[in-house]
Design a protein around this motif. Structure first.
Motif, PDB file in Angstrom:
ATOM      1  N   SER A 177       0.839  -1.197   0.000  1.00 13.16           N
ATOM      2  CA  SER A 177       0.000   0.000   0.000  1.00 13.16           C
ATOM      3  C   SER A 177       0.882   1.257   0.000  1.00 13.16           C
ATOM      4  O   SER A 177       1.389   1.668   1.032  1.00 13.16           O
ATOM      5  N   PHE A 184      -6.073   3.516   7.305  1.00 10.16           N
ATOM      6  CA  PHE A 184      -5.280   2.287   7.195  1.00 10.16           C
ATOM      7  C   PHE A 184      -5.108   1.869   5.741  1.00 10.16           C
ATOM      8  O   PHE A 184      -4.008   1.603   5.283  1.00 10.16           O
ATOM      9  N   THR A 185      -6.198   1.775   5.014  1.00 15.97           N
ATOM     10  CA  THR A 185      -6.152   1.093   3.721  1.00 15.97           C
ATOM     11  C   THR A 185      -6.693   1.922   2.563  1.00 15.97           C
ATOM     12  O   THR A 185      -6.576   1.514   1.422  1.00 15.97           O
ATOM     13  N   ASP A 186      -7.319   3.062   2.851  1.00 16.89           N
ATOM     14  CA  ASP A 186      -7.957   3.854   1.812  1.00 16.89           C
ATOM     15  C   ASP A 186      -8.974   3.012   1.036  1.00 16.89           C
ATOM     16  O   ASP A 186      -9.125   3.157  -0.169  1.00 16.89           O
ATOM     17  N   THR A 191      -2.237  -8.238  -4.145  1.00 18.18           N
ATOM     18  CA  THR A 191      -2.650  -8.809  -2.855  1.00 18.18           C
ATOM     19  C   THR A 191      -3.342 -10.161  -3.005  1.00 18.18           C
ATOM     20  O   THR A 191      -3.637 -10.804  -2.009  1.00 18.18           O
ATOM     21  N   GLN A 208      -3.991  -3.236  -7.070  1.00 19.67           N
ATOM     22  CA  GLN A 208      -4.081  -3.748  -5.699  1.00 19.67           C
ATOM     23  C   GLN A 208      -4.465  -5.222  -5.685  1.00 19.67           C
ATOM     24  O   GLN A 208      -3.910  -6.023  -4.934  1.00 19.67           O
ATOM     25  N   TYR A 238     -10.194   4.646   6.067  1.00 15.42           N
ATOM     26  CA  TYR A 238      -9.589   5.777   5.358  1.00 15.42           C
ATOM     27  C   TYR A 238      -8.093   5.854   5.629  1.00 15.42           C
ATOM     28  O   TYR A 238      -7.287   5.988   4.712  1.00 15.42           O
ATOM     29  N   GLY A 293      -8.782  -0.133   0.303  1.00 17.40           N
ATOM     30  CA  GLY A 293      -8.197  -1.281  -0.374  1.00 17.40           C
ATOM     31  C   GLY A 293      -7.994  -2.444   0.579  1.00 17.40           C
ATOM     32  O   GLY A 293      -8.399  -2.356   1.725  1.00 17.40           O
ATOM     33  N   PRO A 294      -7.351  -3.503   0.197  1.00 20.84           N
ATOM     34  CA  PRO A 294      -6.976  -3.778  -1.191  1.00 20.84           C
ATOM     35  C   PRO A 294      -8.194  -4.158  -2.038  1.00 20.84           C
ATOM     36  O   PRO A 294      -9.026  -4.919  -1.566  1.00 20.84           O
TER      37      PRO A 294
END
Lengths: 458, 316
Positions: free
Chosen positions: A260, B257-259, A434, A430, B255, B261-262
């Motif tokens: 990320s 941590f990962t926005d 992943t 992504q 928001y 995603g994944p």
């Protein structure tokens, strides 16, 4: 209550004290662009959050010099960084500087929505108005043909690498990879021998799409038709690129376990020595120095490896110094004058470039980071020659890029809905990084469909 | 009380009129005092809570970029949101988060509170420890946990797991791991506040009941089951609905941590609202964002109503 006049007074006072500031805040947001002496005041993009003091000092010095040249203007540099998430609300809330830089990709949309000002008349009055590289000037023009700012810097994407990690992996830091097969092999060597991630690519906040598009260009594909009407995401080059990433991530294990990343975090990780290679704009070295304190001796910049074929090239982009749509005519004029003084003249006039370098040198700022021509190549060369005595960045560690880039074709970013399409591509990259069992064909077909919907809706 | 004679018996003189006025104004003044005291709160609340709500209702029917004049588009924004394929993903993810938070997050504060209320020594210290995470600014906490969640084998949690031969776990880097990881941090961050509520409620349990239960031969677990929990029932129902409302609006963790995603695995409804409004400068779609916000608010309001209806009898 009448028995307690003191208490009543206290109550009144507290009511006034509590509501007063609110009322003041509600009334106090007027925009005053000129003070009593008739001077025009503009706020300008000064430095990024987290920049070192030297950067701030250099901007302030330039502002003082500008005000000497333009006694009727007051320039106030402020901390600011382009951020798509906050731009529109900053503009609506009056928190935006009078002038700031926006990426090439966003100029047209902002102009269309009247979020930046039409400054054609002020730009046309500049001595070099007719000398812009036409394809660069196009990035600053709206669909109506008017000019919405000065294109001030142009970059091409390069491959940034850590020379120390190359050495530790038994690779020659003076011979960076020139093909994607070599990138893969070198990444594996770095991962195996040093434990660092050999190659990393951005994935979040639309940068995943930005870099997948770069990889696609390098392998000969396109994400959109030239007019931006048709999505072409489902193409062989993008597929090849994703397969390459998949092999590096899951077969070679050379991309590390953390996937990320966006622009700032990947710079941070690279400067901290955790990354062997990554793709980013050729000018990112400035940020690596002023924001991330990278060790210059460990830095290397290579030309991006390109596949064979006529359609390959590197993704090029840049920034336009645009002006706040809410600025008054006097402020717009002053803002263009400032951008001419601070950002553009040094790209055109060798003397101005030297004067700029003097200030940067005094504040110990990087000078000589590779850029691409805003005007023609001859003008660019003249400026580069004048700057030679001031260069303090390790140019001999960037020769692969500086020698190679002019042989490479510069391809602009996708024409329509650029950021939204990048957002769709984020999820694709992504997924591949992943999920070992990601279905690349299915992902591309799906992303193509989504992007086409976006293009149709615009 | 008009016309009441004054003390010297002469009606109509100035002092009498003054007294009459005072008497007349008294109830008004009595009413004015609380209003006056309420005024600052009303102003703050009105300006920063109610006015934005009214504005967002208006905005949900408009197409606007906040600079040029807004354009009225009727229910187009609502239609566009309902047709967005990401909405289903976001709803699924939010429900998944809420469920995980219910399973992991809901019992933790209760268990902690019951244990802590039984502790005799250094109780203040335990309360402090439980509450500390609430004091840490959420963004700072997330940044810290991001370091803990480093997916490399050298990451903090993975190192600890490595000591017992487990891992490495791809905390935030895998579709199936990402959401539980967010819930884990959210539980850690929020448990302290709920613990305090339970502890306060536990004080109200009459100690005689425990004594009586003990006389009847009840062990610790039976005491908790038959004495503690029935007394906490009302509070537990409130904390449950508060938690459901809170988790339905989860934003900060996905928001930061990962926005999302994944591959949109942690995209929640509120993050989708945020993305509509802010992800693209040029495409900032405040109409769609407010439309989805209103739908979420309406859903939660209905849920709360139904919840209180259903549990009314149970709570008393």
């Amino acid at each position: 209550m009448s028995h307690h006049p003191r208490r009543r007074a206290l109550a009144l006072a507290s009511v006034v004290a509590l509501t007063g500031p609110l009322l003041l805040a509600a009334c106090g947001s007027s925009d005053d662009d000129s003070d009593k002496s008739g001077k025009v005041t503009i706020t300008v993009e000064g430095w990024r959050p987290g920049d070192e003091q030297g950067t701030i000092d250099a901007v302030k010095k330039q502002a003082a010099a500008f005000m000497k040249e333009h006694p009727d203007v007051v320039v106030k540099p402020m901390e600011w960084e382009w951020n798509a998430e906050t731009f529109a609300t900053q503009l609506a809330g009056g928190q935006l500087p009078t002038t700031f830089r926006v990426p090439f990709t966003d100029t047209k949309g902002l102009a269309e929505r009247k979020q930046i000002a039409d400054v054609t008349e002020y730009v046309d009055a500049l001595p070099y108005a007719q000398d812009f590289n036409p394809s660069v000037l196009a990035a600053a023009q709206g669909t109506d043909g008017k000019v919405y700012g000065l294109p001030t810097d142009v970059y091409g994407v390069g491959l940034h690498y850590n020379r120390k990690l190359f050495q530790q992996a038994g690779l020659d830091p003076d011979k960076p990879p020139t093909t994607w097969d070599e990138v893969r092999a070198d990444a594996k060597a770095i991962a195996d021998k040093t434990g660092a991630a050999g190659y990393v690519q951005m994935t979040t906040n639309n940068t995943g799409g930005w870099m997948l598009t770069t990889l696609t260009y390098a392998l000969g594909g396109r994400m959109e038709s030239d007019d931006g009407a048709e999505a072409t995401i489902d193409n062989a080059a993008t597929k090849h690129g994703l397969e390459l990433l998949h092999s590096m991530r899951w077969d070679d294990h050379s991309m590390g376990s953390n996937t990320s990343f966006e622009w700032a975090p990947i710079n941070e990780a690279f400067a901290a020595g955790k990354i062997g290679m990554y793709m980013s704009g050729s000018d990112v070295y400035n940020a690596l120095v002023t924001t991330n304190q990278v060790d210059p001796s460990s830095y290397g910049l290579a030309a991006l490896p390109l596949a064979d074929g006529g359609s390959v090239g590197i993704l090029g982009g840049g920034s336009v110094a645009a002006v706040n749509a809410k600025a008054s005519a006097a402020q717009q004029k002053a803002a263009v004058a400032w951008n001419d003084f601070y950002r553009e003249r040094k790209n055109y006039d060798p003397e101005a470039a030297v004067a700029d370098a003097e200030v940067l040198k005094a504040s110990n700022q990087p000078i000589g980071t590779p850029t691409l021509p805003v005007f023609d190549e001859a003008t660019w060369q003249k400026v580069q020659d004048a700057l030679k005595p001031y260069v303090n960045v390790p140019r001999d560690q960037m020769t692969s890029f500086t020698d190679g880039v002019f042989q490479q074709t510069l391809i602009p970013e996708p024409a329509s809905q650029t950021q939204a399409v990048y957002g769709v591509l984020d999820a694709v990259v992504q997924k591949v990084l992943t999920d070992e069992h990601a279905d690349i064909d299915g992902l591309l077909a799906d992303a193509d469909k989504k992007a086409q919907q976006l293009l149709d809706a615009s | 009380m008009p016309g009441r004679p004054s003390s010297d018996g002469r009606p109509g003189t100035l002092p009498i009129r003054k007294a009459t006025m005072t008497a007349l104004l008294a109830p008004l003044r009595r009413a004015a005092a609380p209003v006056l005291f309420l005024l600052p709160m009303l102003l703050v609340f009105g300006l920063f809570s109610w006015w934005p709500i009214v504005r967002s209702v208006v905005m949900s029917l408009q197409q606007t970029n906040l600079v040029t004049a807004p354009e009225f588009v009727g229910l187009d924004n609502f239609r566009a949101v309902l047709q967005d394929p990401l909405l289903a993903t976001a709803v699924q993810n939010t429900v998944w988060f809420a469920l995980l938070a219910l399973v992991i997050g809901y019992p933790v504060p209760l268990v902690l509170a019951v244990i802590m209320s039984d502790v005799r020594r250094a109780r203040g210290l335990y309360t402090l420890l439980a509450y500390l995470p609430v004091v840490i600014p959420p963004a700072v906490a997330v940044l810290l946990w991001r370091i803990f969640y480093d997916a490399e084998p050298t990451g903090l949690f993975n190192t600890v797991l490595g000591w017992v031969g487990l891992g490495p776990v791809p905390w935030l880097e895998d579709r199936s791991w990402a959401m539980p990881s967010l819930v884990l941090e959210a539980t850690w961050a929020a448990a302290g506040g709920t613990v305090i509520i339970y502890l306060a409620a536990l004080v109200s349990v009459p100690p005689e009941l425990y004594d009586a239960a003990e006389v009847d031969g009840a062990g610790v677990l039976r005491k908790i089951w038959h004495v503690t929990l029935p007394h906490l029932r009302g509070v537990m129902l409130i904390t449950l609905i508060l938690q459901i409302i809170g988790t339905a609006q989860v934003f900060l963790e996905p928001y930061l941590f990962t926005d999302g995603g994944p591959d949109n695995a942690t995209l929640t409804v509120l993050l989708l609202v945020y993305n509509y409004a802010f992800q693209n400068t040029t495409g900032g779609d405040y109409g769609k964002a407010t439309a989805l916000s209103l739908m979420l608010a309406a859903f939660l309001a209905c849920l709360s109503l139904v919840y209180f209806r259903v549990t009314r009898r149970w709570a008393s």
